[in-house]
Design a protein around this motif. Structure first.
Motif, short mmCIF file in Angstrom:
data_model
loop_
_atom_site.label_atom_id
_atom_site.label_comp_id
_atom_site.label_asym_id
_atom_site.label_seq_id
_atom_site.Cartn_x
_atom_site.Cartn_y
_atom_site.Cartn_z
N PHE A 150 -5.67 -6.30 -5.03
CA PHE A 150 -5.92 -4.86 -4.99
C PHE A 150 -6.64 -4.45 -6.27
N SER A 151 -7.68 -3.65 -6.14
CA SER A 151 -8.28 -2.95 -7.27
C SER A 151 -7.87 -1.50 -7.07
N VAL A 152 -7.10 -0.96 -8.02
CA VAL A 152 -6.50 0.35 -7.83
C VAL A 152 -6.78 1.28 -8.99
N SER A 153 -6.71 2.56 -8.69
CA SER A 153 -6.80 3.61 -9.70
C SER A 153 -5.42 4.24 -9.78
N ILE A 154 -4.72 3.99 -10.88
CA ILE A 154 -3.36 4.49 -11.04
C ILE A 154 -3.36 5.60 -12.09
N PRO A 155 -2.78 6.76 -11.78
CA PRO A 155 -2.69 7.82 -12.80
C PRO A 155 -1.95 7.28 -14.03
N SER A 190 0.83 -1.21 0.00
CA SER A 190 0.00 0.00 0.00
C SER A 190 0.87 1.26 0.00
N GLU A 191 2.04 1.20 0.61
CA GLU A 191 2.97 2.33 0.55
C GLU A 191 3.46 2.58 -0.87
N ILE A 192 3.67 1.51 -1.63
CA ILE A 192 4.08 1.67 -3.03
C ILE A 192 2.98 2.39 -3.80
N PHE A 193 1.74 1.95 -3.62
CA PHE A 193 0.64 2.62 -4.32
C PHE A 193 0.57 4.10 -3.95
N THR A 194 0.74 4.39 -2.67
CA THR A 194 0.72 5.79 -2.23
C THR A 194 1.84 6.59 -2.89
N GLN A 195 3.03 6.00 -2.95
CA GLN A 195 4.19 6.67 -3.55
C GLN A 195 3.91 7.08 -4.99
N PHE A 196 3.12 6.29 -5.71
CA PHE A 196 2.82 6.58 -7.11
C PHE A 196 1.44 7.21 -7.29
N GLU A 197 0.88 7.73 -6.19
CA GLU A 197 -0.41 8.42 -6.18
C GLU A 197 -1.54 7.55 -6.73
N ALA A 198 -1.44 6.26 -6.49
CA ALA A 198 -2.48 5.32 -6.89
C ALA A 198 -3.43 5.14 -5.71
N ASN A 199 -4.72 5.15 -5.98
CA ASN A 199 -5.73 4.98 -4.95
C ASN A 199 -6.18 3.53 -4.89
N ILE A 200 -6.15 2.95 -3.69
CA ILE A 200 -6.69 1.60 -3.51
C ILE A 200 -8.20 1.73 -3.37
N VAL A 201 -8.91 1.14 -4.32
CA VAL A 201 -10.37 1.20 -4.33
C VAL A 201 -10.95 0.01 -3.56
N ARG A 202 -10.37 -1.15 -3.73
CA ARG A 202 -10.78 -2.36 -3.02
C ARG A 202 -9.53 -3.15 -2.65
N LEU A 203 -9.61 -3.84 -1.54
CA LEU A 203 -8.52 -4.70 -1.08
C LEU A 203 -9.14 -5.97 -0.53
N ASP A 204 -8.59 -7.10 -0.93
CA ASP A 204 -9.05 -8.39 -0.43
C ASP A 204 -7.81 -9.20 -0.08
N ALA A 205 -7.71 -9.65 1.15
CA ALA A 205 -6.58 -10.47 1.58
C ALA A 205 -7.13 -11.73 2.24
N GLN A 206 -6.55 -12.87 1.84
CA GLN A 206 -7.02 -14.14 2.39
C GLN A 206 -5.85 -15.09 2.61
N THR A 207 -5.98 -15.91 3.64
CA THR A 207 -5.09 -17.04 3.82
C THR A 207 -5.83 -18.25 3.28
N LEU A 208 -5.22 -18.90 2.28
CA LEU A 208 -5.88 -20.01 1.59
C LEU A 208 -5.08 -21.29 1.76
N PRO A 209 -5.74 -22.42 1.93
CA PRO A 209 -5.01 -23.69 2.01
C PRO A 209 -4.50 -24.08 0.62
N ASP A 210 -3.32 -24.70 0.59
CA ASP A 210 -2.83 -25.32 -0.64
C ASP A 210 -1.99 -26.52 -0.26
N ARG A 211 -1.41 -27.20 -1.25
CA ARG A 211 -0.67 -28.43 -0.97
C ARG A 211 0.51 -28.23 -0.03
#
Length: 174
Positions: A142-147, A112-133
């Protein structure tokens, strides 16, 4: 213009929550604007900006939702919504970015700091811990709006960070 309210619920996750909440709001004559739903562990959260008819108050909405069987044991909060309900240009999603791999403490903050650095707005954020092998996989979307003038450098910074952390990174322009 109709009165606007923010409807928020948090409760144990169960089948029928979204249909129960939205069906009840519809029966009250309420129109949904922006809305989100997410399972969070074994809990679930629903939030929506709603247009209330003149005959319905925020207190009535909160009381009637709290009485719904699907929301037994839920935290229900309905408050006036004082922001403009029409999304501004920074809410227009230009890119989706997915980073996945092993869990890395501070990863959401770092990206999120990287997005802020490039003036990109985070519109939606989804984070999950998922099982795998291999055990568990952490997935961030991230759904973002980047200039436009910052797209290439912003996405390169995200990809470089993911690579340095041995994570997968996938981007999609919309």
């Amino acid at each position: 213009m109709a009165a606007l309210a923010l409807v928020s619920t948090f409760c144990p996750d169960r089948v029928g929550l979204v249909s129960g909440i939205t069906g009840h709001l519809f029966e009250l004559g309420i129109n949904l604007r922006d809305a989100t739903f997410a399972s969070l562990g074994t809990g679930a959260e629903f939030s929506a900006v709603c247009e209330l008819p003149d005959t319905v108050t925020v207190e009535e909405v909160e009381a009637s939702l709290s009485a719904q069987p699907e929301l037994a044991g839920a935290q229900v909060k309905v408050t006036p919504f004082d922001f403009d309900p029409v999304p501004g240009p920074q809410a227009f999603v230009t890119h989706r970015v997915e980073v996945s791999g092993g869990d890395q403490p501070g990863l959401v903050a770092r990206l999120s700091e990287i997005f802020t650095q490039f003036e990109a707005n985070i519109v939606r954020l989804d984070a999950q811990t998922l099982p795998d092998r291999a055990g568990e996989r952490y997935s961030l979307r991230f759904s973002v709006s980047i200039p436009p003038e910052r797209v290439d450098t912003c996405l390169a910074a995200v990809a470089n960070t993911a690579e340095a952390l041995s994570l997968n990174c996938r981007t999609e322009a919309l």
